[in-house]
Design a protein around this motif. Structure first.
Motif, PDB file in Angstrom:
ATOM      1  N   ALA A 155      13.408 -59.885  -2.748  1.00 49.04           N
ATOM      2  CA  ALA A 155      12.364 -60.856  -2.427  1.00 49.04           C
ATOM      3  C   ALA A 155      11.552 -61.205  -3.671  1.00 49.04           C
ATOM      4  CB  ALA A 155      11.450 -60.313  -1.333  1.00 49.04           C
ATOM      5  N   ALA A 156      11.216 -60.206  -4.467  1.00 54.08           N
ATOM      6  CA  ALA A 156      10.453 -60.452  -5.689  1.00 54.08           C
ATOM      7  C   ALA A 156      11.269 -61.279  -6.678  1.00 54.08           C
ATOM      8  CB  ALA A 156      10.030 -59.128  -6.322  1.00 54.08           C
ATOM      9  N   ILE A 157      12.542 -60.959  -6.820  1.00 53.37           N
ATOM     10  CA  ILE A 157      13.405 -61.714  -7.735  1.00 53.37           C
ATOM     11  C   ILE A 157      13.556 -63.152  -7.250  1.00 53.37           C
ATOM     12  CG2 ILE A 157      15.772 -61.923  -8.607  1.00 53.37           C
ATOM     13  CD1 ILE A 157      15.842 -58.807  -8.563  1.00 53.37           C
ATOM     14  N   PHE A 158      13.791 -63.320  -5.940  1.00 53.31           N
ATOM     15  CA  PHE A 158      13.939 -64.656  -5.364  1.00 53.31           C
ATOM     16  C   PHE A 158      12.682 -65.493  -5.599  1.00 53.31           C
ATOM     17  CE2 PHE A 158      13.349 -67.655  -1.871  1.00 53.31           C
ATOM     18  CZ  PHE A 158      14.530 -68.377  -1.938  1.00 53.31           C
ATOM     19  N   ASN A 159      11.500 -64.925  -5.317  1.00 56.74           N
ATOM     20  CA  ASN A 159      10.255 -65.664  -5.513  1.00 56.74           C
ATOM     21  C   ASN A 159      10.035 -66.013  -6.977  1.00 56.74           C
ATOM     22  OD1 ASN A 159       9.588 -65.691  -2.818  1.00 56.74           O
ATOM     23  ND2 ASN A 159       8.225 -63.939  -2.947  1.00 56.74           N
ATOM     24  N   GLY A 160      10.403 -65.126  -7.874  1.00 59.98           N
ATOM     25  CA  GLY A 160      10.210 -65.387  -9.291  1.00 59.98           C
ATOM     26  C   GLY A 160      11.136 -66.452  -9.842  1.00 59.98           C
ATOM     27  N   VAL A 161      12.364 -66.493  -9.339  1.00 59.68           N
ATOM     28  CA  VAL A 161      13.350 -67.432  -9.867  1.00 59.68           C
ATOM     29  C   VAL A 161      13.294 -68.774  -9.143  1.00 59.68           C
ATOM     30  CG1 VAL A 161      15.828 -67.849 -10.142  1.00 59.68           C
ATOM     31  CG2 VAL A 161      14.884 -65.607 -10.655  1.00 59.68           C
ATOM     32  N   VAL A 162      13.285 -68.747  -7.826  1.00 60.73           N
ATOM     33  CA  VAL A 162      13.387 -69.968  -7.037  1.00 60.73           C
ATOM     34  C   VAL A 162      12.019 -70.615  -6.800  1.00 60.73           C
ATOM     35  CG1 VAL A 162      14.155 -70.923  -4.824  1.00 60.73           C
ATOM     36  CG2 VAL A 162      15.486 -69.142  -5.944  1.00 60.73           C
ATOM     37  N   LEU A 163      10.986 -69.800  -6.638  1.00 63.28           N
ATOM     38  CA  LEU A 163       9.658 -70.337  -6.313  1.00 63.28           C
ATOM     39  C   LEU A 163       8.604 -69.905  -7.339  1.00 63.28           C
ATOM     40  CD1 LEU A 163       9.765 -69.382  -2.535  1.00 63.28           C
ATOM     41  CD2 LEU A 163      10.211 -71.630  -3.503  1.00 63.28           C
ATOM     42  N   PRO A 164       8.816 -70.158  -8.634  1.00 63.01           N
ATOM     43  CA  PRO A 164       7.860 -69.664  -9.629  1.00 63.01           C
ATOM     44  C   PRO A 164       6.492 -70.334  -9.554  1.00 63.01           C
ATOM     45  CG  PRO A 164       9.412 -71.150 -10.657  1.00 63.01           C
ATOM     46  CD  PRO A 164       9.885 -70.935  -9.244  1.00 63.01           C
ATOM     47  N   ASN A 165       6.411 -71.535  -8.969  1.00 62.73           N
ATOM     48  CA  ASN A 165       5.142 -72.250  -8.890  1.00 62.73           C
ATOM     49  C   ASN A 165       4.424 -72.028  -7.568  1.00 62.73           C
ATOM     50  OD1 ASN A 165       5.660 -73.291 -11.401  1.00 62.73           O
ATOM     51  ND2 ASN A 165       6.586 -75.148 -10.614  1.00 62.73           N
ATOM     52  N   GLN A 166       5.016 -71.257  -6.654  1.00 60.36           N
ATOM     53  CA  GLN A 166       4.385 -70.990  -5.368  1.00 60.36           C
ATOM     54  C   GLN A 166       3.359 -69.877  -5.550  1.00 60.36           C
ATOM     55  OE1 GLN A 166       4.991 -72.758  -2.565  1.00 60.36           O
ATOM     56  NE2 GLN A 166       3.351 -71.642  -1.579  1.00 60.36           N
ATOM     57  N   CYS A 167       2.098 -70.187  -5.249  1.00 62.19           N
ATOM     58  CA  CYS A 167       1.017 -69.232  -5.444  1.00 62.19           C
ATOM     59  C   CYS A 167       0.355 -68.900  -4.110  1.00 62.19           C
ATOM     60  CB  CYS A 167      -0.029 -69.804  -6.392  1.00 62.19           C
ATOM     61  SG  CYS A 167       0.614 -70.204  -8.021  1.00 62.19           S
ATOM     62  N   LYS A 168      -0.272 -67.729  -4.073  1.00 61.58           N
ATOM     63  CA  LYS A 168      -0.975 -67.303  -2.865  1.00 61.58           C
ATOM     64  C   LYS A 168      -2.199 -66.494  -3.276  1.00 61.58           C
ATOM     65  CE  LYS A 168       1.011 -66.070   1.092  1.00 61.58           C
ATOM     66  NZ  LYS A 168       1.790 -65.294   2.078  1.00 61.58           N
ATOM     67  N   ARG A 169      -3.272 -66.654  -2.507  1.00 60.47           N
ATOM     68  CA  ARG A 169      -4.497 -65.883  -2.727  1.00 60.47           C
ATOM     69  C   ARG A 169      -4.953 -65.367  -1.381  1.00 60.47           C
ATOM     70  NH1 ARG A 169     -10.205 -66.343  -2.697  1.00 60.47           N
ATOM     71  NH2 ARG A 169     -11.140 -65.337  -4.497  1.00 60.47           N
ATOM     72  N   CYS A 170      -5.177 -64.063  -1.282  1.00 64.13           N
ATOM     73  CA  CYS A 170      -5.689 -63.441  -0.066  1.00 64.13           C
ATOM     74  C   CYS A 170      -6.980 -62.713  -0.414  1.00 64.13           C
ATOM     75  CB  CYS A 170      -4.697 -62.451   0.521  1.00 64.13           C
ATOM     76  SG  CYS A 170      -3.206 -63.208   1.184  1.00 64.13           S
ATOM     77  N   ALA A 171      -8.006 -62.960   0.387  1.00 68.74           N
ATOM     78  CA  ALA A 171      -9.293 -62.304   0.190  1.00 68.74           C
ATOM     79  C   ALA A 171      -9.610 -61.443   1.401  1.00 68.74           C
ATOM     80  CB  ALA A 171     -10.389 -63.339  -0.014  1.00 68.74           C
ATOM     81  N   VAL A 172     -10.041 -60.227   1.147  1.00 69.79           N
ATOM     82  CA  VAL A 172     -10.530 -59.332   2.191  1.00 69.79           C
ATOM     83  C   VAL A 172     -12.039 -59.525   2.211  1.00 69.79           C
ATOM     84  CG1 VAL A 172     -10.713 -56.936   2.943  1.00 69.79           C
ATOM     85  CG2 VAL A 172      -8.681 -57.700   1.700  1.00 69.79           C
ATOM     86  N   TYR A 173     -12.585 -59.876   3.390  1.00 65.84           N
ATOM     87  CA  TYR A 173     -14.019 -60.180   3.426  1.00 65.84           C
ATOM     88  C   TYR A 173     -14.673 -59.622   4.681  1.00 65.84           C
ATOM     89  CZ  TYR A 173     -12.938 -63.844   6.810  1.00 65.84           C
ATOM     90  OH  TYR A 173     -12.510 -64.512   7.932  1.00 65.84           O
ATOM     91  N   ASN A 174     -16.004 -59.491   4.611  1.00 66.70           N
ATOM     92  CA  ASN A 174     -16.820 -59.054   5.735  1.00 66.70           C
ATOM     93  C   ASN A 174     -17.200 -60.292   6.534  1.00 66.70           C
ATOM     94  OD1 ASN A 174     -19.062 -58.317   7.386  1.00 66.70           O
ATOM     95  ND2 ASN A 174     -19.492 -56.598   6.021  1.00 66.70           N
ATOM     96  N   THR A 175     -16.836 -60.333   7.817  1.00 66.08           N
ATOM     97  CA  THR A 175     -17.084 -61.524   8.636  1.00 66.08           C
ATOM     98  C   THR A 175     -18.567 -61.716   8.954  1.00 66.08           C
ATOM     99  OG1 THR A 175     -16.664 -60.278  10.677  1.00 66.08           O
ATOM    100  CG2 THR A 175     -14.803 -61.464   9.691  1.00 66.08           C
ATOM    101  N   LEU A 176     -19.365 -60.663   8.896  1.00 65.49           N
ATOM    102  CA  LEU A 176     -20.795 -60.798   9.185  1.00 65.49           C
ATOM    103  C   LEU A 176     -21.577 -61.338   7.995  1.00 65.49           C
ATOM    104  CD1 LEU A 176     -21.534 -57.543  11.226  1.00 65.49           C
ATOM    105  CD2 LEU A 176     -21.265 -59.871  12.081  1.00 65.49           C
TER     106      LEU A 176
END
Length: 94
Positions: A20-41
């Motif tokens: 999966a890491a190799i596939f994402n690096g070779v085929v989808l090098p421009n695909q980016c993702k950002r995940c934030a862990v946050y307090n809902t209150l």
């Protein structure tokens, strides 16, 4: 002499995670993702996970693990994650 046998499921898990890491690096090098862990209150961001190409493999899963660890250690159940994906322009590459 006792021989240790590695379960086939463990071998397959490592193999497919690497693929999966190799596939994402070779085929989808421009695909980016950002995940934030946050307090809902409070809206405070507790941790951020970000990456493009092979770096975004298992990013959301890592954010979920982090959120669970925050909930477990603090007892605060008002923890959530927010993820967004985008495609990076080729000109932005470093």
């Amino acid at each position: 002499m006792k021989v240790k046998v590695i379960p086939i499921s463990a071998v397959l898990l490592i193999f497919f995670s690497s693929c999966a890491a190799i596939f994402n690096g070779v085929v989808l090098p421009n695909q980016c993702k950002r995940c934030a862990v946050y307090n809902t209150l409070t809206g405070d961001t507790l941790e951020v996970f970000e990456g493009c190409g092979s770096e975004n493999t298992k990013l959301e899963e890592n954010a979920k693990i982090s959120a669970f660890e925050h909930i477990k250690s603090t007892g605060n159940c008002n923890i959530d994650i927010y993820c967004k994906s985008w495609k990076k322009d080729p000109e932005e590459e470093e």
